[in-house]
Design a protein around this motif. Structure first.
Motif, PDB file in Angstrom:
ATOM      1  N   THR A 129      42.527 -24.475   8.898  1.00 24.36           N
ATOM      2  CA  THR A 129      41.183 -25.146   9.506  1.00 24.36           C
ATOM      3  C   THR A 129      41.578 -26.718   9.512  1.00 24.36           C
ATOM      4  O   THR A 129      41.232 -27.623  10.492  1.00 24.36           O
ATOM      5  CB  THR A 129      40.005 -24.934   9.083  1.00 24.36           C
ATOM      6  OG1 THR A 129      39.744 -23.370   9.372  1.00 24.36           O
ATOM      7  CG2 THR A 129      38.688 -25.550   9.682  1.00 24.36           C
ATOM      8  N   LYS A 130      41.744 -27.329   8.049  1.00 29.36           N
ATOM      9  CA  LYS A 130      42.104 -28.678   7.996  1.00 29.36           C
ATOM     10  C   LYS A 130      43.155 -29.212   9.089  1.00 29.36           C
ATOM     11  O   LYS A 130      43.029 -30.436   9.521  1.00 29.36           O
ATOM     12  CB  LYS A 130      42.316 -28.854   6.570  1.00 29.36           C
ATOM     13  CG  LYS A 130      42.345 -30.437   6.182  1.00 29.36           C
ATOM     14  CD  LYS A 130      42.460 -30.664   4.645  1.00 29.36           C
ATOM     15  CE  LYS A 130      42.340 -32.043   4.256  1.00 29.36           C
ATOM     16  NZ  LYS A 130      42.422 -32.271   2.814  1.00 29.36           N
ATOM     17  N   GLN A 131      44.209 -28.618   9.094  1.00 27.00           N
ATOM     18  CA  GLN A 131      45.366 -28.833   9.863  1.00 27.00           C
ATOM     19  C   GLN A 131      44.781 -28.787  11.341  1.00 27.00           C
ATOM     20  O   GLN A 131      45.243 -30.095  12.266  1.00 27.00           O
ATOM     21  CB  GLN A 131      46.591 -27.964   9.716  1.00 27.00           C
ATOM     22  CG  GLN A 131      47.217 -27.999   8.418  1.00 27.00           C
ATOM     23  CD  GLN A 131      47.829 -29.220   8.274  1.00 27.00           C
ATOM     24  OE1 GLN A 131      48.701 -29.610   8.915  1.00 27.00           O
ATOM     25  NE2 GLN A 131      47.758 -29.668   7.039  1.00 27.00           N
TER      26      GLN A 131
ATOM     27  N   ILE B 295      23.374 -21.183   4.316  1.00 23.81           N
ATOM     28  CA  ILE B 295      24.768 -20.878   5.515  1.00 23.81           C
ATOM     29  C   ILE B 295      24.798 -22.316   6.416  1.00 23.81           C
ATOM     30  O   ILE B 295      25.770 -22.711   6.374  1.00 23.81           O
ATOM     31  CB  ILE B 295      24.681 -19.661   6.218  1.00 23.81           C
ATOM     32  CG1 ILE B 295      24.592 -18.464   5.368  1.00 23.81           C
ATOM     33  CG2 ILE B 295      25.801 -19.542   7.281  1.00 23.81           C
ATOM     34  CD1 ILE B 295      24.162 -17.187   5.842  1.00 23.81           C
ATOM     35  N   GLY B 296      23.669 -22.705   6.839  1.00 28.49           N
ATOM     36  CA  GLY B 296      23.570 -23.768   7.719  1.00 28.49           C
ATOM     37  C   GLY B 296      23.937 -25.201   6.849  1.00 28.49           C
ATOM     38  O   GLY B 296      24.651 -25.892   7.606  1.00 28.49           O
ATOM     39  N   ARG B 297      23.616 -25.102   5.659  1.00 31.75           N
ATOM     40  CA  ARG B 297      23.957 -26.619   4.948  1.00 31.75           C
ATOM     41  C   ARG B 297      25.429 -26.428   4.768  1.00 31.75           C
ATOM     42  O   ARG B 297      25.826 -27.641   4.837  1.00 31.75           O
ATOM     43  CB  ARG B 297      23.095 -26.265   3.515  1.00 31.75           C
ATOM     44  CG  ARG B 297      21.774 -26.812   3.666  1.00 31.75           C
ATOM     45  CD  ARG B 297      21.084 -27.113   2.254  1.00 31.75           C
ATOM     46  NE  ARG B 297      21.070 -25.853   1.237  1.00 31.75           N
ATOM     47  CZ  ARG B 297      19.949 -25.016   1.517  1.00 31.75           C
ATOM     48  NH1 ARG B 297      19.063 -25.061   2.328  1.00 31.75           N
ATOM     49  NH2 ARG B 297      19.881 -24.023   0.670  1.00 31.75           N
TER      50      ARG B 297
ATOM     51  N   ARG C 139      28.273 -29.402   6.515  1.00 26.47           N
ATOM     52  CA  ARG C 139      29.374 -30.280   5.812  1.00 26.47           C
ATOM     53  C   ARG C 139      30.234 -31.114   6.708  1.00 26.47           C
ATOM     54  O   ARG C 139      30.603 -32.394   6.232  1.00 26.47           O
ATOM     55  CB  ARG C 139      30.207 -29.541   4.831  1.00 26.47           C
ATOM     56  CG  ARG C 139      29.561 -29.088   3.689  1.00 26.47           C
ATOM     57  CD  ARG C 139      30.663 -28.130   2.446  1.00 26.47           C
ATOM     58  NE  ARG C 139      31.718 -29.003   2.471  1.00 26.47           N
ATOM     59  CZ  ARG C 139      31.937 -29.536   1.218  1.00 26.47           C
ATOM     60  NH1 ARG C 139      31.103 -29.518   0.324  1.00 26.47           N
ATOM     61  NH2 ARG C 139      33.161 -30.082   1.106  1.00 26.47           N
ATOM     62  N   GLY C 140      30.474 -30.524   7.735  1.00 28.55           N
ATOM     63  CA  GLY C 140      31.524 -31.409   8.797  1.00 28.55           C
ATOM     64  C   GLY C 140      32.977 -31.415   8.329  1.00 28.55           C
ATOM     65  O   GLY C 140      33.646 -32.206   8.821  1.00 28.55           O
TER      66      GLY C 140
ATOM     67  N   VAL D 173      33.414 -25.336   7.122  1.00 32.01           N
ATOM     68  CA  VAL D 173      33.871 -24.139   8.044  1.00 32.01           C
ATOM     69  C   VAL D 173      34.077 -22.913   7.405  1.00 32.01           C
ATOM     70  O   VAL D 173      33.338 -22.107   7.743  1.00 32.01           O
ATOM     71  CB  VAL D 173      35.065 -24.635   8.986  1.00 32.01           C
ATOM     72  CG1 VAL D 173      35.421 -23.466   9.669  1.00 32.01           C
ATOM     73  CG2 VAL D 173      34.683 -25.732   9.793  1.00 32.01           C
ATOM     74  N   MET D 174      34.622 -22.984   6.294  1.00 30.09           N
ATOM     75  CA  MET D 174      34.878 -21.713   5.616  1.00 30.09           C
ATOM     76  C   MET D 174      33.886 -21.196   4.843  1.00 30.09           C
ATOM     77  O   MET D 174      33.435 -19.737   4.818  1.00 30.09           O
ATOM     78  CB  MET D 174      36.203 -21.766   4.716  1.00 30.09           C
ATOM     79  CG  MET D 174      37.571 -22.318   5.331  1.00 30.09           C
ATOM     80  SD  MET D 174      37.954 -20.944   6.787  1.00 30.09           S
ATOM     81  CE  MET D 174      38.434 -19.486   5.388  1.00 30.09           C
ATOM     82  N   LEU D 175      33.199 -22.235   4.306  1.00 26.05           N
ATOM     83  CA  LEU D 175      32.158 -21.772   3.082  1.00 26.05           C
ATOM     84  C   LEU D 175      30.767 -21.224   3.927  1.00 26.05           C
ATOM     85  O   LEU D 175      30.198 -20.367   3.338  1.00 26.05           O
ATOM     86  CB  LEU D 175      31.473 -22.864   2.409  1.00 26.05           C
ATOM     87  CG  LEU D 175      32.387 -23.530   1.148  1.00 26.05           C
ATOM     88  CD1 LEU D 175      31.927 -24.490   0.485  1.00 26.05           C
ATOM     89  CD2 LEU D 175      32.423 -22.291   0.160  1.00 26.05           C
ATOM     90  N   ASP D 176      30.711 -21.750   5.226  1.00 29.39           N
ATOM     91  CA  ASP D 176      29.448 -21.094   5.808  1.00 29.39           C
ATOM     92  C   ASP D 176      29.783 -19.646   5.858  1.00 29.39           C
ATOM     93  O   ASP D 176      28.573 -18.735   5.858  1.00 29.39           O
ATOM     94  CB  ASP D 176      29.047 -21.796   7.199  1.00 29.39           C
ATOM     95  CG  ASP D 176      29.800 -21.262   8.224  1.00 29.39           C
ATOM     96  OD1 ASP D 176      30.792 -21.403   8.285  1.00 29.39           O
ATOM     97  OD2 ASP D 176      29.125 -21.117   9.163  1.00 29.39           O
TER      98      ASP D 176
END
Length: 170
Positions: free
Chosen positions: A60-62, A126-128, A132-133, A138-141
């Motif tokens: 995702t970072k890439q 989940i929304g918080r 993060r942006g 993306v993964m944590l939610d």
């Protein structure tokens, strides 16, 4: 763009399916989770969760490097890890009791539906995490949505086996 990162983040291109690529990603996770469980039980599925999270964060970072969009819809590796987490209670129960995990098909339906519900609505933490942006957000939610869904699966199983079966059985 790094081709390996693209193939990882889109789960072999599944993220390009329309409509609802996140739902396609979650659906793709089901047979993959079944395969991991079948090959190595609950421990292998836990390892798959960790490995998918690490590789998914990297991919995702890439894919989002230099982009204003931190969470393009074609990235669905996050749905895969979240769906794996939602299925962990079923994997554990099947593994510990030595039963076929597919016998618990209502749990699979619940895990899928609950995960999609939490992933789409993004309540509370989940929304918080999503806000993060960054790639970790993306993964944590989806990790948190998977945890909420897993708790829901456990709660529904407890309700069914602890209450409903007793009422029906009498």
């Amino acid at each position: 763009m790094n081709r390996l990162a693209q193939m990882t983040a889109t789960v072999g291109g599944i993220g390009y399916l329309r409509p609802a690529p996140g739902t396609w990603g979650s659906l793709a996770a089901l047979p993959i989770a079944w395969a991991f469980h079948t090959l190595g039980g609950f421990p292998l599925l836990v390892i798959a969760v960790i490995g998918t999270f690490v590789k998914g964060t990297w991919a995702t970072k890439q894919m989002t490097a230099g982009s204003k969009n931190h969470d393009p819809s074609e990235i669905v590796i996050d749905e895969v890890v979240g769906q794996f987490i939602a299925l962990l209670p079923l994997s554990y129960a099947a593994w510990i009791h030595g039963i076929d995990i597919l016998v618990m098909w209502p749990g699979w339906v619940a895990a899928f539906a609950l995960f999609r519900l939490f992933d789409i609505t993004k309540p509370g933490p989940i929304g918080r995490a999503d806000r993060r942006g960054d790639a970790l957000g993306v993964m944590l939610d989806d990790v948190i949505a998977g945890l909420f869904a897993a708790i829901g699966v456990i709660s529904l199983a407890a309700l069914w086996h602890g209450v409903v079966e007793r009422i029906i059985g009498q």
